[in-house]
Design an enzyme around this catalytic site. Structure first.
Site, short mmCIF file in Angstrom:
data_model
loop_
_atom_site.label_atom_id
_atom_site.label_comp_id
_atom_site.label_asym_id
_atom_site.label_seq_id
_atom_site.Cartn_x
_atom_site.Cartn_y
_atom_site.Cartn_z
N GLY A 10 0.78 -1.28 0.10
CA GLY A 10 -0.09 -0.26 0.13
C GLY A 10 0.74 1.29 -0.03
O GLY A 10 1.98 1.06 0.13
N ASP A 44 -3.29 -13.21 4.24
CA ASP A 44 -4.69 -12.73 4.16
C ASP A 44 -4.96 -12.50 5.81
O ASP A 44 -5.24 -13.45 6.10
CB ASP A 44 -5.47 -13.61 3.45
N TYR A 133 -16.11 2.88 6.34
CA TYR A 133 -14.68 2.83 6.50
C TYR A 133 -14.40 3.25 8.00
O TYR A 133 -13.42 2.65 8.66
CB TYR A 133 -14.07 3.86 5.67
N TRP A 158 -5.64 12.33 5.37
CA TRP A 158 -5.19 13.00 4.34
C TRP A 158 -3.83 12.36 3.79
O TRP A 158 -3.05 13.56 3.44
CB TRP A 158 -5.24 14.42 4.33
#
Length: 245
Positions: A10, A44, A133, A158
């Site tokens: 990510g 996972d 979320y 952000w």
């Protein structure tokens, strides 16, 4: 120190893995997608047994848990997936940290707050998450606090960085600016953008302190979404698109 990192593909995961390795730590970056050719790098977190296998294989001294479903719109469309990834997955990691007596770092979000406060939120403000979320990430916080005595919960908001892995606000603004001659962004929503390189360094400094608890992480200063969009388009060198509030 041996550190197992989840969600290493990510935005923050790539920078954190690199910076941790450069600092001399023994790092095992993992993700639900394979990072290299070794199938062992695929973990996972929603699979309790899979997390156990990874922990037994590497034997970490600490886990930095970044794996999450972070696209807010996707979480609203597929709430069960969001809770599975963000809450159940976090609880699985926390349970294995607890059983092995090792600390855990959980990257949470400033979105646990409702955004109605006129001044910056601090760690003692009471969260009031509004989206799927945010609620799923906040439930992940509860799991970490409940199960892992030695934990660091780091809230960021952000977030930007990660190069091509940035799929959030920066990438969206660039895509829109390249397609249109005008980009419109709200000018009444404010926040402190958080650079993945900086938060990665700060988290690594934090784990050396032993001062467990909940922390807010953000770069200095703040701006509106409109001002951030202006800066993104300028830095991207896109001159064919006007940014309007």
């Amino acid at each position: 120190m041996k550190i197992l990192i989840t969600g290493a593909r990510g935005m923050m995961g790539r920078d954190l893995s690199r910076i941790a390795e450069e600092s001399g730590r023994d790092v095992w970056p993992t993700d639900v997608e394979r990072l290299v050719h070794d199938p062992a790098d695929r973990i996972d977190v929603t699979d309790f047994a899979d997390v156990a296998r990874a922990m037994d294989h590497f034997g970490p001294d600490l886990v930095m848990h970044l794996a999450a479903m972070t696209q807010v719109d996707d979480c609203e469309k597929r709430p069960e997936e969001a809770w599975l990834a963000n809450t159940v997955g976090t609880r699985n990691v926390a349970l294995h940290c607890r059983s092995r007596g090792i600390p855990m770092v959980y990257i949470s979000t400033g979105s646990v707050f409702d955004g109605t406060k006129a001044t910056p939120y601090h760690e003692f403000d009471v969260p009031n998450p509004q989206s799927v979320y945010a609620r799923s990430k906040y439930d992940g916080e509860h799991a970490v606090r409940e199960l892992v005595p030695e934990h660091y919960i780091v809230r960021a908001g952000w977030m930007f960085g990660g190069g091509p892995e940035d799929k959030k606000f920066v990438a969206k603004m660039i895509d829109i600016a390249r397609e249109r001659d005008e980009l419109r962004a709200v000018d009444d929503k404010f926040g402190a953008p958080c650079y993945t390189v900086d938060i990665s360094r700060r988290c690594l400094e934090l784990i050396d302190t032993g001062r467990y608890g909940t922390y807010h992480a953000a770069n200095e200063g703040y701006c509106s979404r409109y001002e951030m969009a202006q800066a993104i388009v300028e830095f991207a060198g896109i001159t064919s698109c006007t940014v309007s509030p």
